[in-house]
Design an enzyme around this catalytic site. Structure first.
Site, short mmCIF file in Angstrom:
data_model
loop_
_atom_site.label_atom_id
_atom_site.label_comp_id
_atom_site.label_asym_id
_atom_site.label_seq_id
_atom_site.Cartn_x
_atom_site.Cartn_y
_atom_site.Cartn_z
N THR A 105 -4.06 -9.16 -21.09
CA THR A 105 -4.14 -7.92 -20.30
C THR A 105 -3.25 -6.86 -20.92
O THR A 105 -2.27 -7.16 -21.58
CB THR A 105 -3.65 -8.15 -18.85
OG1 THR A 105 -2.29 -8.61 -18.93
CG2 THR A 105 -4.48 -9.19 -18.15
N LYS A 142 4.47 6.01 -1.46
CA LYS A 142 4.69 5.58 -0.07
C LYS A 142 5.61 6.57 0.61
O LYS A 142 6.82 6.54 0.44
CB LYS A 142 5.28 4.17 -0.04
CG LYS A 142 4.25 3.11 -0.40
CD LYS A 142 4.86 1.77 -0.74
CE LYS A 142 3.93 0.94 -1.62
NZ LYS A 142 4.14 1.11 -3.08
N TRP A 163 0.60 5.55 2.91
CA TRP A 163 0.18 5.61 1.51
C TRP A 163 -0.47 6.95 1.19
O TRP A 163 -1.31 7.44 1.95
CB TRP A 163 -0.87 4.54 1.22
CG TRP A 163 -0.31 3.16 1.11
CD1 TRP A 163 0.99 2.78 1.05
CD2 TRP A 163 -1.09 1.96 1.04
NE1 TRP A 163 1.09 1.42 0.94
CE2 TRP A 163 -0.17 0.87 0.93
CE3 TRP A 163 -2.46 1.68 1.05
CZ2 TRP A 163 -0.58 -0.45 0.83
CZ3 TRP A 163 -2.87 0.35 0.95
CH2 TRP A 163 -1.94 -0.70 0.84
#
Lengths: 541, 541
Positions: A183, A437, A442
């Site tokens: 990844t 946040k 959010w």
């Protein structure tokens, strides 16, 4: 009750042999430094068999990891088939990684052999001592000027000294590992993801669906996605499965190179990340190309503003197809095809649907959950962590303790935050770790970024969280203005535009202008680097 | 090395749940005796769950065979999903079979339960005593006039008295049997073929490929193929997988019914056997319908003359897609998509390629062999027995000793004789047992039949072998002339036309004219019946 279907394994060997037989004369073109190299499926087939003899001669065993550090080209495609059909595991190395990352990955995978383009050999040479003792190298001379690299084997020599006979492929179980890719995460060491023959086969079928990518024999597919990046999004395999014409991009992926290739090679389908298509869009404002053969651009990796989709369609007759996936999902998991009933939507709504990330392909399931793993409604509003499971999703990282955090109840936790609307169209709102946040709520950075990037005088934009004494975090907009634009005017225009479209508490507390956004090794905005750069930024209170 | 792809099974349960969720509002229309019944995917989903509760209540166990003797309709589709997702085996009974055949099949499969349309109940009632003791019946009232059939359960009552809760589907291995169908062979007892969840899933993906049937959400698919015939060619499952609109034909499949349905329901795709499309073609000469929505007709089951493909394309703008399959192959194994390079063929050659039976779908392999099982070349000329293997091919008949003759070395022996050309296009020349063996050489009846049927005054034609004192066998042409045509003129014209196109020793020794060719229960010419009828025919010497 006994079963009664042949136990016929879904393998890359089947794809290789079937397509080389049915589509022997189809063409594979590769942009090399000295010009375009062309040959046919049948040529690739013969060379893949020679390669397999070569792997045997070099003592490679079933299950051995065989690395590639290569640009996109026909020889990389030969390795895409030769290594897995032989029973080895093709380990594509990302040529944009740092030396430290390469050392970690090659040691972690324990590569036995690495095929490396001569132009990239200097990188490996420098880290050679830090690699496994028994790791050997085969150099692919990809430049006329390149001299044979020291004592390493030469790829063409390996092939030309191999037997002309067809190699007797092993019979593989379809769950045999075929390839692996680490990844490109921005935190900690990369994690190894393994693709099985079955996973890649099913993924290739899905991309061939009319409501997938619709790939078919009539296509000429420009492979611009680097082949070191999640199997080049699985497109080389799907292209070969269908007998499509294949064009490999050269090393430069500037919009002008891409536009010229589409025109010259009469490309019908290509794929890439949003930054590339934003760049191409800018280019097309001033330069004329004949892109009339291009039916579809698939775009994933980040959000693409609806306005860009609209402009491409209206001004250039090019259709965008959005989707979503990760290294862990082979990688395509969702694709956005517009349902027939949605043709009747008002134009603006229609483009907004097209800018979503689509529906799960057959064989794949998605859900969104809250912090307690309770499933959230598909109402298009509720944001939750996106989780995915299905027939080509990995079930763990290779020899990595971080597997445990990433999976729950048979679902892969993507770390993406998404909404899903009642029609089933999923939209990525943010990475969990990129969310701002603010006062316990959010704020999704992606929506704000899209809105800002839709401004004609903005080249790129990103939202990052900056700490705030009262709200814990507040959003900061980091914007790259078009050349010669007055930032004070632009700042006011962006503020006004955002204020008219979003809740007040979402609006960035400030906007800073910089020359270019940092990018990851696969071309996405590097939010981690941005966050570090602006960690101590003092917001106006 | 351990595998790393989720063991996510490919099942019909996945197709049902995914599609009902993503395409809840999509429409399923059924032509019923009292009119068109319409409901949505979501309605089907709810009823399938009720059906599963009903099956549990009736004591059905995993692996139990559950029969259907039904016309095409939404309720048959409910059974298509309900029985396999429950873990049972859907056994579709061919409603055109003789009572003896039904008795044999139901006893051989040991059906525990049979769902039967009330209009077809009289057939079952008559043979009830000859069926397994523990076999029960649920009657589906498909006509307003039908009274509840004696003591049998009623389908709607079964559903309405079942729980409203979602049924907890069992987790099935993908090799679990999902359905079974007996072959419509013309010799001996029918043989039972079992379809697994995996086989049907992969088959559905293949039909969704652009180079398969290209099925997609935007399609409206007319299901005219009887659902008792090899899963209705697998189309209902593939249609549902894609969220396509589905239209079930009524009981009459006359060309006028089909044409009206295509026009009324704006059908985009349908499929059927050549006789239907020959009939529709005749109808379209005199009647006008708006068939402009129809993109493709898939045709298999027998040969379709190239001239018909040409006429449909030129006169009505309808594209034909040919293919091949058998009950044993789920059933579609090959599909004919024209390669891009072949667009440049002279028109006549292009139509001749389009009239072939196509290339194997991904996951499927074909070969032709001689009597010694040696593989024959793909030269378009050499005829050999067609053999097939792959991911949705059966590997044996259910509890049947004839399995042994039908399989060799992992290949299924189709009993068809075919050529394969260098491009990979396969063409069925004949059934092995229908070949005319003249003086040790094969004469392929299908080519002669196609040529004769291309004559405008011929409705149908078949070639059968008749014994001959010198050549063992010689071909006899059996022809159905168009109404009012003078057979003596037609006979001369056919002879002249054949003589100009085929080797002299292929030419039929005689032509007889009859009113109609006998058909099998699935609408193909019944060559066996013809051969018996003309067994003692004296050819002119």
């Amino acid at each position: 009750m006994q079963d009664f279907t042949m136990r016929y394994p879904l393998t890359l060997t089947h794809i290789l042999e079937r397509s080389a037989k049915l589509f022997a004369a189809k063409s594979i073109a590769s942009c090399m430094p000295e010009g375009v190299h062309r040959y046919r499926y049948a040529d690739l087939h013969g060379r893949v068999h020679r390669l397999a003899h070569g792997l045997a001669r070099l003592g490679i065993q079933r299950g051995d990891r065989v690395g590639t550090l290569c640009w996109n080209s026909y020889r990389h495609l030969e390795l895409y088939f030769g290594v897995p059909c032989f029973g080895g595991v093709l380990h594509t190395l990302n040529l944009r990684l740092s030396k430290d990352q390469l050392i970690y990955i090659i040691n972690h995978a324990q590569d036995r052999l690495i095929f490396v383009d001569s132009s990239l050999w200097p990188t490996l040479k420098e880290i050679k001592r830090a690699l496994p003792d028994n790791c050997r190298f085969v150099v692919i001379k990809d430049e006329q000027s390149a001299s044979k690299a020291e004592t390493n084997m030469d790829y063409e020599e390996l092939l030309s000294t191999s037997s002309d006979d067809l190699f007797a492929w092993p019979t593989l179980d379809e769950f045999t590992p075929a390839a692996m890719c680490y990844t490109s995460g921005t935190t900690g060491n990369s994690k190894g993801v393994i693709y099985t023959h079955r996973g890649v086969f099913l993924h290739s079928l899905a991309l061939s669906m009319t409501d997938g990518f619709g790939l078919c024999e009539r296509d000429t597919i420009l492979q611009a996605i680097p082949m070191f990046h999640a199997n080049g999004w699985g497109i080389p395999y799907a292209a070969f499965l269908n007998g499509a014409g294949i064009v490999f991009s050269g090393r430069s992926l500037q919009p002008a190179d891409i536009a010229r290739l589409i025109e010259d090679e009469k490309v019908t389908f290509t794929a890439g990340v949003p930054t590339l298509w934003m760049g191409l869009h800018n280019l097309l404002q001033t330069q004329r190309y004949n892109l009339s053969t291009l039916r579809t651009i698939f775009c994933a990796g980040a959000a693409l503003p609806a306005q860009l989709i609209e402009s491409y369609e209206k001004n250039f007759g090019i259709r965008f197809l959005l989707g979503w996936g990760m290294t862990e999902t082979t990688p395509i998991a969702t694709v956005n095809t517009l349902k027939r009933a949605l043709d009747r939507l008002p134009e603006k709504d229609r483009y907004n649907v097209l800018a979503r990330h689509g529906m799960p392909l057959p064989g794949i399931e998605v859900r969104i959950v809250d912090d307690n793993m309770h499933e959230l409604p598909w109402d298009g509003l509720t944001m939750g962590e996106l989780q995915v499971r299905g027939a080509w999703i990995t079930n763990g990282y290779y020899n990595d303790k971080r597997t445990e955090q990433a999976f729950t109840d048979g679902w892969f936790r993507t770390g993406d935050v998404a909404t899903i609307d009642p029609e089933g169209y999923m939209q990525i709102m943010d990475r969990t770790k990129d969310l701002v946040k603010s006062g316990g709520e959010w704020i999704p950075s992606v929506e704000l970024e899209n809105a800002i990037m839709a401004h004609p005088d903005v080249v790129e934009a990103a939202i990052v969280a900056v700490s705030h004494p009262k709200w814990q975090e507040r959003p900061l907009a980091v914007v790259v203005p078009a050349p010669g634009k007055t930032t004070s005017i632009l700042q006011r225009e962006i503020n006004d535009m955002l204020a008219s479209r979003f809740p007040k508490w979402w609006l960035p507390d400030d906007i800073v202008f910089i020359d270019a956004l940092p990018k990851t090794s696969v071309g996405k905005f590097n939010k981690r680097a941005l966050r570090e750069r602006f960690r101590d930024y003092r917001l106006p209170l």
